[in-house]
Design an enzyme around this catalytic site. Structure first.
Site, PDB file in Angstrom:
ATOM      1  N   ASP A  96      42.507  36.947  40.477  1.00 13.07           N
ATOM      2  CA  ASP A  96      42.202  37.894  41.553  1.00 13.07           C
ATOM      3  C   ASP A  96      42.061  37.097  42.849  1.00 13.07           C
ATOM      4  OD1 ASP A  96      41.761  40.304  42.806  1.00 13.07           O
ATOM      5  OD2 ASP A  96      40.029  40.872  41.593  1.00 13.07           O
ATOM      6  N   ASP A  97      42.142  37.802  43.989  1.00 12.89           N
ATOM      7  CA  ASP A  97      42.023  37.083  45.256  1.00 12.89           C
ATOM      8  C   ASP A  97      40.581  36.646  45.504  1.00 12.89           C
ATOM      9  OD1 ASP A  97      41.271  39.730  45.605  1.00 12.89           O
ATOM     10  OD2 ASP A  97      42.283  39.986  47.529  1.00 12.89           O
ATOM     11  N   ASP A 100      33.476  39.532  45.036  1.00 13.60           N
ATOM     12  CA  ASP A 100      32.519  39.869  46.099  1.00 13.60           C
ATOM     13  C   ASP A 100      31.183  40.198  45.428  1.00 13.60           C
ATOM     14  OD1 ASP A 100      31.052  41.163  48.131  1.00 13.60           O
ATOM     15  OD2 ASP A 100      32.856  41.798  49.158  1.00 13.60           O
TER      16      ASP A 100
HETATM   17  O1  LIG Z   1      33.634  41.710  43.359  1.00 14.83           O
HETATM   18  P1  LIG Z   1      33.940  43.079  43.866  1.00 14.83           P
HETATM   19  O2  LIG Z   1      32.827  43.629  44.741  1.00 14.83           O
HETATM   20  O3  LIG Z   1      34.311  44.027  42.784  1.00 14.83           O
HETATM   21  O4  LIG Z   1      35.150  42.936  44.873  1.00 14.83           O
HETATM   22  C1  LIG Z   1      36.317  42.204  44.528  1.00 14.83           C
HETATM   23  C2  LIG Z   1      37.500  43.114  44.416  1.00 14.83           C
HETATM   24  O5  LIG Z   1      37.670  43.760  45.697  1.00 14.83           O
HETATM   25  C3  LIG Z   1      39.020  43.584  46.117  1.00 14.83           C
HETATM   26  O6  LIG Z   1      39.778  44.658  45.699  1.00 14.83           O
HETATM   27  P2  LIG Z   1      39.799  46.007  46.592  1.00 14.83           P
HETATM   28  O7  LIG Z   1      38.654  46.878  46.213  1.00 14.83           O
HETATM   29  O8  LIG Z   1      39.875  45.656  48.040  1.00 14.83           O
HETATM   30  O9  LIG Z   1      41.106  46.716  46.095  1.00 14.83           O
HETATM   31  P3  LIG Z   1      42.607  46.261  46.346  1.00 14.83           P
HETATM   32  O10 LIG Z   1      42.696  44.830  45.856  1.00 14.83           O
HETATM   33  O11 LIG Z   1      43.410  47.204  45.544  1.00 14.83           O
HETATM   34  O12 LIG Z   1      42.862  46.385  47.812  1.00 14.83           O
HETATM   35  C4  LIG Z   1      39.479  42.318  45.444  1.00 14.83           C
HETATM   36  O13 LIG Z   1      40.885  42.286  45.298  1.00 14.83           O
HETATM   37  C5  LIG Z   1      38.754  42.312  44.127  1.00 14.83           C
HETATM   38  O14 LIG Z   1      39.494  42.904  43.084  1.00 14.83           O
END
Ligand SMILES: O=P(O)(O)OC[C@H]1O[C@H](OP(=O)(O)OP(=O)(O)O)[C@H](O)[C@@H]1O
Length: 163
Positions: A96-97, A100
């Site tokens: 994953d990128d 958070d």
């Molecule tokens: O640790 P967390 O609080 O769960 O956040 C991390 C997640 O948030 C982002 O996805 P996003 O919700 O932006 O969706 P997307 O990647 O489809 O844009 C990112 O790519 C992770 O998967």
């Protein structure tokens, strides 16, 4: 950025070049940890990092899990749009990128127990959910990825005056 993201006070912009470098740094770390049968990208943010790491590690089997973490963040519930079934014998690398809050990582880890979870960036709350990551940023930082931005040329205040 939506209203649910007002908790972010700083912005950490990442260029395509920096992202590429950081993903390659992650690939070097992962290389030392053995071999994997397949990569699972967490869509959508994990798609680009997973492609770069798949190239560097020469892994040609790339799958996805799709999770709506926007719903997860605002309502405290998870929407899994696509999951995968794990073959116990496989060594799976999840990409994953970022982590958070760690909520997405917890959901994916439960879905694919025993897999190695790697991200390019990590924030303190999500850090315990990640096995390998490259760069940590503070919890109140919004990471601005290159696919969500356009390059702009204008004066930026010194960091000290942005507090
Ligand atoms: O640790 P967390 O609080 O769960 O956040 C991390 C997640 O948030 C982002 O996805 P996003 O919700 O932006 O969706 P997307 O990647 O489809 O844009 C990112 O790519 C992770 O998967």
């Amino acid at each position: 950025m939506t209203n649910s993201e007002e908790k972010y006070k700083k912005v950490y912009p990442v260029s395509w070049q920096q992202l590429h470098q950081d993903c390659k740094a992650l690939a070097w770390r992962l290389l030392d940890l053995g071999t994997w049968d397949k990569i699972v990208a967490v869509a959508r943010g994990g798609l680009v990092p997973a492609a770069i790491i798949a190239r560097e590690l020469e892994i040609r089997f790339v799958d996805t899990v799709c999770i709506s973490s926007y719903t997860l963040r605002t309502q405290g519930e998870t929407r899994i749009l696509k999951e995968i079934k794990r073959d116990e014998k496989e060594r799976i690398l999840i990409i994953d990128d970022l982590v958070d809050t760690g909520s997405t990582a917890r959901v994916v880890r439960k879905m694919i127990p025993g897999a190695h979870f790697a991200t390019v960036y990590a924030k303190p709350d999500g850090r315990p959910e990640v096995d390998t990551f490259i760069t940590e940023v503070s919890q109140d930082t919004w990471i601005l990825f290159p696919w969500d931005s356009e390059p702009q040329y204008h004066y930026i205040k010194p960091i000290v005056s942005q507090k």
